[in-house]
Design a protein around this motif. Structure first.
Motif, mmCIF file in Angstrom:
data_model
loop_
_atom_site.group_PDB
_atom_site.id
_atom_site.type_symbol
_atom_site.label_atom_id
_atom_site.label_comp_id
_atom_site.label_asym_id
_atom_site.label_seq_id
_atom_site.Cartn_x
_atom_site.Cartn_y
_atom_site.Cartn_z
ATOM 1 N N ARG A 1 0.824 -1.188 0.000
ATOM 2 C CA ARG A 1 0.000 0.000 0.000
ATOM 3 C C ARG A 1 0.874 1.261 0.000
ATOM 4 N NH1 ARG A 1 -4.533 0.661 4.495
ATOM 5 N NH2 ARG A 1 -4.894 -1.541 4.159
ATOM 6 N N GLY B 1 1.326 6.809 -6.739
ATOM 7 C CA GLY B 1 0.228 7.716 -7.075
ATOM 8 C C GLY B 1 0.615 9.167 -6.869
ATOM 9 N N ARG C 1 3.057 10.365 -9.477
ATOM 10 C CA ARG C 1 2.436 10.628 -10.776
ATOM 11 C C ARG C 1 1.706 11.949 -10.786
ATOM 12 N NH1 ARG C 1 -0.078 4.908 -12.421
ATOM 13 N NH2 ARG C 1 1.522 4.239 -13.863
ATOM 14 N N LEU C 2 1.032 12.208 -9.686
ATOM 15 C CA LEU C 2 0.205 13.408 -9.664
ATOM 16 C C LEU C 2 1.005 14.664 -9.389
ATOM 17 C CD1 LEU C 2 -3.159 12.776 -7.828
ATOM 18 C CD2 LEU C 2 -2.795 13.460 -10.156
ATOM 19 N N PHE C 3 1.931 14.579 -8.447
ATOM 20 C CA PHE C 3 2.524 15.814 -7.963
ATOM 21 C C PHE C 3 3.993 15.984 -8.350
ATOM 22 C CE2 PHE C 3 -0.844 14.587 -5.029
ATOM 23 C CZ PHE C 3 -1.661 15.690 -5.146
ATOM 24 N N GLY C 4 4.503 15.061 -9.141
ATOM 25 C CA GLY C 4 5.893 15.222 -9.554
ATOM 26 C C GLY C 4 6.862 14.685 -8.527
ATOM 27 N N VAL D 1 -3.646 11.519 -1.816
ATOM 28 C CA VAL D 1 -3.689 10.357 -2.702
ATOM 29 C C VAL D 1 -4.308 9.158 -2.002
ATOM 30 C CG1 VAL D 1 -2.247 8.658 -3.871
ATOM 31 C CG2 VAL D 1 -1.764 11.055 -4.124
ATOM 32 N N SER D 2 -3.998 9.017 -0.715
ATOM 33 C CA SER D 2 -4.389 7.791 -0.025
ATOM 34 C C SER D 2 -5.860 7.771 0.341
ATOM 35 C CB SER D 2 -3.570 7.638 1.234
ATOM 36 O OG SER D 2 -3.889 8.678 2.117
ATOM 37 N N GLY D 3 -6.514 8.931 0.332
ATOM 38 C CA GLY D 3 -7.910 8.946 0.738
ATOM 39 C C GLY D 3 -8.068 8.978 2.240
ATOM 40 N N GLU E 1 -17.580 17.322 1.472
ATOM 41 C CA GLU E 1 -16.191 17.269 1.017
ATOM 42 C C GLU E 1 -15.865 15.933 0.359
ATOM 43 O OE1 GLU E 1 -13.640 19.503 1.072
ATOM 44 O OE2 GLU E 1 -15.130 21.002 1.584
ATOM 45 N N GLY E 2 -16.789 15.002 0.455
ATOM 46 C CA GLY E 2 -16.607 13.733 -0.231
ATOM 47 C C GLY E 2 -15.758 12.721 0.509
ATOM 48 N N TYR E 3 -15.522 12.938 1.803
ATOM 49 C CA TYR E 3 -14.758 11.935 2.536
ATOM 50 C C TYR E 3 -15.632 10.716 2.788
ATOM 51 C CZ TYR E 3 -11.522 15.725 3.477
ATOM 52 O OH TYR E 3 -10.643 16.745 3.328
ATOM 53 N N PRO E 4 -15.094 9.524 2.564
ATOM 54 C CA PRO E 4 -15.904 8.332 2.803
ATOM 55 C C PRO E 4 -16.197 8.119 4.286
ATOM 56 C CG PRO E 4 -13.692 7.736 2.080
ATOM 57 C CD PRO E 4 -13.795 9.206 1.995
#
Lengths: 216, 354
Positions: A86, A93, A96-99, A110-112, A144-147
């Motif tokens: 993990r 991840g 890839r996203l942040f350089g 990234v991890s949620g 905010e979309g947090y699970p």
């Protein structure tokens, strides 16, 4: 595997033991039936220590030319909870996203994992004993979309670790957590479940009565 | 054309909210290596807009030319064949579908149909092997089995096919699927962001916005951009030029529910319950989802309650909503909630006022 399948395997193992060797991999040895376990030599794998993990992570960072500061490294090891795969996935991840230079904030996004301050805000709203405040926080978390399941597990960590909550209170809170978790798995609405948990936690923390009783 | 569609940003550079996410996505695809993506967030937060803009970024303008198709598939499942009918939205580079539309047969959709689509590998203009993008909507509504089959598909065809998954709540997507994707959390826009968008549209349409008007629409929208834009347009149709105290019409069903709430407060008796049942039926036949009714009803009821009672009612709302998911008939659970509320409220009244 189901118990039946494991029983069937027992026969197969004996019949073909001359020509075939079996390797079994499992997460919990307690879920392997006894006759099957007794036929095998057991090797136990402990969770990786933090030191080994961070060594490996640093090695990957060096090979990939990534820049990871010590704060990000400790965040990474805490959010991955001893799971190296993990940790590497998160790292990739984020890269890839942040350089190539990665901060702990990037890793969290990234991890949620929900940022600590959001969880603390909900927790302190529960402490305050003000229902409307908790309602507002819960609405915010959902918007905010947090699970919700993630919220539950992080809130749970805070509550279990805090010293000023009595065991009795903790028990009351945890019972509700377990119920809500089951409901969430069965597809119940996140807002309502989280609100129920928050309201219950609030009542437990402020020693309000659990059940509202009128006149009887 | 509705404003919601007219002012949907077409490229990643033009988005007004989630600019940081858009820039990250752009960075991601320009490096030519796009992982599987999972977008999650509440409704009206811009997931779809971002996905469409992303596709355009990858494939250029040809991603916009979509055609709607109603396809029939015959899936061979052991002893019998199953007919699955699905609506797909496709361009030359991507296919979009909602596998959960197939109901309990969603597993076959995921196993067979996605496999079939993923197998055909497109060749891009330079003669190199390109990849296809499959956009799957509402993955959180997929059954467990379907999600497990999805996992296999993702691994097997990862060379030729990228999946973009879109859902409301990521806790209903299994960990196995989530860990194979790059998770993108799309939060609902804040009221400030909504105001900014409304002002932008107002300027484009050359409308005069009285002060505080956009704020009120944004406040009523519950942080859903889509709703904000829709009600903005409704206001425009109703009355223009705007006056600063113009009422923003609430949704019909919301008004109806607030009526129900006041009926409940007036009197708690079996007769009232009967009346309320009729109204609930009315809402259900108009295709308002039962959990939305319940949530809205809770919101309306909460407005007038003591905090003591709020705890109790919140608990019962969660309880009945959970049962509603497990059960078949929504009306039973909605009515049970109303009855429970009446009984608690009446008890409370008797205790306080004798």
């Amino acid at each position: 595997m189901t118990e039946d399948a494991q029983n069937a395997l027992r026969r197969t193992m004996e019949t073909y033991s001359k020509v075939t060797r079996f390797f079994f991999i499992c997460n919990y040895i307690s879920r392997i039936i006894e006759p099957l376990a007794s036929r095998c030599a057991k090797f136990r794998f402990k969770p990786l220590t933090e030191e080994i993990m961070s060594n490996r992570i640093l090695y990957i960072c060096k090979e990939e030319g990534l820049n990871l500061d010590s704060e990000a490294l400790s965040t990474l090891s805490s959010i991955s909870q001893g799971d190296l795969r993990r940790a590497i996935t998160y790292l990739q991840g984020a890269a890839r996203l942040f350089g190539s230079s990665i901060s702990s904030k990037d890793l969290i996004s990234v991890s949620g994992v929900i940022p600590e301050d959001v969880v603390q805000a909900l927790f302190s709203a529960c402490r305050s004993g003000n229902f409307d405040m908790a309602d507002k926080e819960v609405k915010n978390v959902i918007a905010e979309g947090y699970p919700a399941s993630q919220m539950l597990s992080q809130l749970y960590d805070i509550i279990v670790e805090s010293d000023d909550i009595s065991d009795d209170q903790k028990a009351r809170i945890c019972k509700k957590f377990a119920e809500a978790d089951k409901c969430l798995v069965e597809g119940a609405d996140e807002y309502l479940q989280l609100l129920d948990v928050a309201s219950n936690t609030m009542r437990a923390l402020n020693n309000m009565p659990q059940e509202y009783s009128f006149g009887n | 054309m509705l404003w919601v569609d007219k002012y949907r940003p077409k490229t990643l550079d033009k988005v007004l909210v989630h600019q940081d996410i858009a820039q990250n996505l752009k960075k991601l695809v320009t490096e030519q290596d796009c992982p599987h993506l999972l977008f999650y967030g509440p409704p009206g937060s811009g997931k779809k807009t971002l996905i469409m803009a992303l596709l355009r970024q990858i494939f250029g303008a040809s991603a916009d030319k979509v055609k709607v198709e109603n396809k029939n598939w015959k899936v061979d499942a052991g002893s019998r064949t199953i007919d699955v009918e699905l609506t797909t939205l496709s361009s030359t580079h991507h296919v979009e579908l909602s596998p959960s539309d197939a109901g309990f047969q969603d597993r076959y959709v995921v196993q067979e149909i996605i496999k079939e689509m993923a197998k055909n590998r497109p060749i891009d203009s330079k003669g190199k092997k390109g990849f296809k993008v499959l956009v799957l909507n509402e993955v959180d509504k997929l059954s467990r089995e379907a999600q497990h089959s999805l996992r296999r598909t993702m691994e097997k065809y990862s060379a030729s096919c990228r999946l973009i998954l879109c859902c409301n709540s990521s806790s209903k997507v299994t960990e196995a699927v989530r860990s194979r994707c790059l998770n993108m959390r799309i939060n609902a826009p804040t009221e400030g962001e909504i105001i900014k968008v409304l002002e932008f549209i107002g300027k484009k349409e050359s409308l005069q916005l009285p002060p505080g008007f956009a704020e009120r629409i944004a406040h009523q929208s519950n942080r859903s951009l889509r709703r904000a834009i829709l009600s903005f347009e409704t206001c425009r149709v109703q009355q223009y030029p705007f006056t600063s105290n113009q009422a923003i019409p609430p949704m019909d069903w919301e008004e109806y529910i607030s009526e129900i709430a006041s009926t409940i407060f007036k009197e708690q008796s079996p007769k009232r319950l009967y009346e309320v049942r009729g109204k609930l039926y009315e809402l259900l036949v108009n295709c308002i989802p039962p959990e939305i009714i319940l949530k809205r009803l809770l919101y309306e009821l909460m407005k007038k309650l003591d905090s003591e009672l709020k705890h109790e009612i919140a608990h019962w709302a969660a309880y009945y909503e959970h049962r509603l998911r497990l059960g078949q008939k929504a009306i039973f659970h909605l009515e049970a909630f109303v009855a429970k509320f009446m009984s608690i409220y009446k008890g409370f009244l008797i205790e306080t006022f004798g």
